[in-house]
Enzyme design. Structure first.
Site, PDB file in Angstrom:
ATOM      1  N   ASP A 187      46.991  36.224   7.854  1.00  0.00           N
ATOM      2  CA  ASP A 187      47.101  34.865   8.406  1.00  0.00           C
ATOM      3  C   ASP A 187      48.565  34.436   8.461  1.00  0.00           C
ATOM      4  O   ASP A 187      49.257  34.432   7.434  1.00  0.00           O
ATOM      5  CB  ASP A 187      46.335  33.867   7.527  1.00  0.00           C
ATOM      6  CG  ASP A 187      44.815  33.998   7.658  1.00  0.00           C
ATOM      7  OD1 ASP A 187      44.348  34.771   8.525  1.00  0.00           O
ATOM      8  OD2 ASP A 187      44.119  33.307   6.900  1.00  0.00           O
ATOM      9  N   GLY A 227      40.884  36.033   6.947  1.00  0.00           N
ATOM     10  CA  GLY A 227      39.759  36.678   7.640  1.00  0.00           C
ATOM     11  C   GLY A 227      38.485  36.161   6.999  1.00  0.00           C
ATOM     12  O   GLY A 227      38.355  36.181   5.775  1.00  0.00           O
ATOM     13  N   ASN A 240      37.550  36.542   2.984  1.00  0.00           N
ATOM     14  CA  ASN A 240      37.511  35.271   2.253  1.00  0.00           C
ATOM     15  C   ASN A 240      36.164  35.121   1.554  1.00  0.00           C
ATOM     16  O   ASN A 240      36.081  34.720   0.378  1.00  0.00           O
ATOM     17  CB  ASN A 240      37.688  34.078   3.208  1.00  0.00           C
ATOM     18  CG  ASN A 240      39.061  34.030   3.870  1.00  0.00           C
ATOM     19  OD1 ASN A 240      39.999  34.674   3.418  1.00  0.00           O
ATOM     20  ND2 ASN A 240      39.184  33.265   4.943  1.00  0.00           N
ATOM     21  N   ASN A 295      28.868  25.382  10.886  1.00  0.00           N
ATOM     22  CA  ASN A 295      29.360  24.019  10.664  1.00  0.00           C
ATOM     23  C   ASN A 295      28.597  23.088  11.610  1.00  0.00           C
ATOM     24  O   ASN A 295      27.754  23.533  12.395  1.00  0.00           O
ATOM     25  CB  ASN A 295      30.882  23.945  10.805  1.00  0.00           C
ATOM     26  CG  ASN A 295      31.361  24.241  12.212  1.00  0.00           C
ATOM     27  OD1 ASN A 295      30.630  24.044  13.191  1.00  0.00           O
ATOM     28  ND2 ASN A 295      32.580  24.727  12.344  1.00  0.00           N
ATOM     29  N   THR A 311      41.827  25.651   5.637  1.00  0.00           N
ATOM     30  CA  THR A 311      41.499  27.008   6.115  1.00  0.00           C
ATOM     31  C   THR A 311      40.712  27.778   5.052  1.00  0.00           C
ATOM     32  O   THR A 311      41.174  27.922   3.920  1.00  0.00           O
ATOM     33  CB  THR A 311      42.786  27.793   6.437  1.00  0.00           C
ATOM     34  OG1 THR A 311      43.618  26.996   7.260  1.00  0.00           O
ATOM     35  CG2 THR A 311      42.466  29.108   7.121  1.00  0.00           C
ATOM     36  N   GLY A 366      35.026  26.696   4.401  1.00  0.00           N
ATOM     37  CA  GLY A 366      33.642  27.068   4.700  1.00  0.00           C
ATOM     38  C   GLY A 366      33.306  28.446   4.135  1.00  0.00           C
ATOM     39  O   GLY A 366      32.203  28.673   3.641  1.00  0.00           O
ATOM     40  N   ASP A 367      34.267  29.365   4.211  1.00  0.00           N
ATOM     41  CA  ASP A 367      34.050  30.710   3.657  1.00  0.00           C
ATOM     42  C   ASP A 367      33.855  30.632   2.147  1.00  0.00           C
ATOM     43  O   ASP A 367      33.018  31.345   1.568  1.00  0.00           O
ATOM     44  CB  ASP A 367      35.246  31.621   3.956  1.00  0.00           C
ATOM     45  CG  ASP A 367      35.524  31.739   5.444  1.00  0.00           C
ATOM     46  OD1 ASP A 367      34.570  31.623   6.233  1.00  0.00           O
ATOM     47  OD2 ASP A 367      36.700  31.933   5.809  1.00  0.00           O
TER      48      ASP A 367
HETATM   49  O1  RIB Z   1      37.746  30.900   8.089  1.00  0.00           O
HETATM   50  C1  RIB Z   1      39.133  30.989   7.961  1.00  0.00           C
HETATM   51  C2  RIB Z   1      39.625  32.295   8.505  1.00  0.00           C
HETATM   52  O2  RIB Z   1      39.391  32.325   9.898  1.00  0.00           O
HETATM   53  C3  RIB Z   1      41.110  32.524   8.356  1.00  0.00           C
HETATM   54  O3  RIB Z   1      41.464  33.122   7.136  1.00  0.00           O
HETATM   55  C4  RIB Z   1      41.469  33.350   9.593  1.00  0.00           C
HETATM   56  O4  RIB Z   1      41.883  34.645   9.305  1.00  0.00           O
HETATM   57  C5  RIB Z   1      40.210  33.330  10.458  1.00  0.00           C
HETATM   58  O5  RIB Z   1      39.496  34.501  10.365  1.00  0.00           O
END
Ligand code: RIB
Length: 300
Positions: free
Chosen positions: A21, A47, A51, A188, A242, A245-246
């Site tokens: 990122d 990613g 994550n 979401n 960022t 949600g993951d």
């Molecule tokens: O959900 C966030 C992620 O989305 C970031 O880390 C980025 O790499 C994209 O995949």
């Protein structure tokens, strides 16, 4: 019957993206045609896939991450390893590691562009090798940032595994085509509306065994055959949303798999993502279980 609170823990096989990122701190997200000067640029591991694997691992779940990086991927592998996720199912391929360009504004909002790179180089052989270790009732987790998602899901169902699908980046046709094989769908609010519209139903009538909708500061909802569970968001000083949600999804999946009751797992996931947004970056901002429990204790 809902099986999230099962006593038997399972392995979570995540077939997911790994990105580098590039995060630009900007005063506001750029308008079409606008040129902006960023205040800073930082590089973080990200990613959606990795994550989520890191969130699972930090929340106490068992995860095997299958993915791919390029010849430039040593830095990413070191970071993944350092965060407690095994890298032995991550292939090195001739295509550069996937990356993301992420603008983060003063209000912690972001806008993300990804280039798949190595994430689009998963092979049938790699998937079969990983899935050969899966047992019925294990979880298979996929997002939309790798190739072969539908093949992974189909093979998982043949093996009797449960499928969790994080439908992002959202593509309506793909999500609709997978829907009858998904046990836990995670979207979401915007993605939920888009899916409902593609299906010609209301969000309440999206038919999957478990539907988790993350809603940012509005919290999250989980709909199952046992009813609707709601979880408020904790109020924190966010600097970068960022990967929130993951973090929510990985934490929730891990905690339910470890036997937490649904509402308890939702509360844990909400706390983990609340802490995650107080730190910059995606994967590296995901808090340890100790930090999350301390935060929850402090809430009373
Ligand atoms: O959900 C966030 C992620 O989305 C970031 O880390 C980025 O790499 C994209 O995949």
């Amino acid at each position: 019957m809902l099986v999230l609170a099962s006593q038997k823990t399972s392995m979570i096989f995540n077939f997911g993206s790994i990105n580098i990122d590039h995060v630009y701190s900007v005063p506001h997200l750029p308008e079409p045609g606008e040129t902006l000067t960023a205040k800073t640029r930082d590089m973080y591991l990200g990613g959606k896939g990795i994550n989520q694997s890191i969130a699972i691992s930090k929340a106490g779940g068992q995860v095997i991450h299958t993915g791919a990086v390029g010849n430039d991927g040593a830095w990413a592998l070191e970071q993944i390893n350092a965060m407690g996720v095994d890298v032995s199912s991550i292939a090195e391929v001739d295509t550069p590691t996937g990356h993301a360009i992420i603008n983060v504004d003063n209000a912690a909002e972001n806008a993300i562009v990804i280039l798949s790179g190595a994430n689009a180089c998963l092979t049938d052989a790699q998937i079969s090798a990983a899935l050969s270790k899966a047992e019925p009732e294990d979880w298979i987790l996929v997002q939309n940032e790798t190739n072969l998602v539908s093949e992974i899901v189909s093979q998982a169902k043949v093996r009797g595994c449960k499928v969790a699908y994080s439908a992002a980046p959202f593509v309506a046709d793909v999500t609709v085509s997978l829907l009858d094989k998904i046990d836990l769908l995670v979207v979401n609010e915007g993605e939920a509306d888009a899916l409902a519209s593609a299906l010609g139903v209301t969000v309440q009538n999206i038919s999957v065994p478990q539907l988790l909708i993350t809603k940012g500061v509005q919290g999250a909802t989980l709909t199952t055959d046992e009813g609707l569970f709601e979880q408020a968001a904790f109020s924190v000083n966010a600097v970068d949303t960022t990967g929130a949600g993951d973090t929510f999804l990985g934490s929730f999946l891990a905690r339910t798999d470890q036997g937490d009751k649904v509402q308890e797992a939702l509360r844990y996931a909400s706390a983990a993502s609340a802490l995650q947004v107080t730190r910059t970056g995606a994967a590296t901002a995901i808090p340890s279980r100790g930090d999350v429990l301390q935060f929850l204790n402090a809430q009373g």
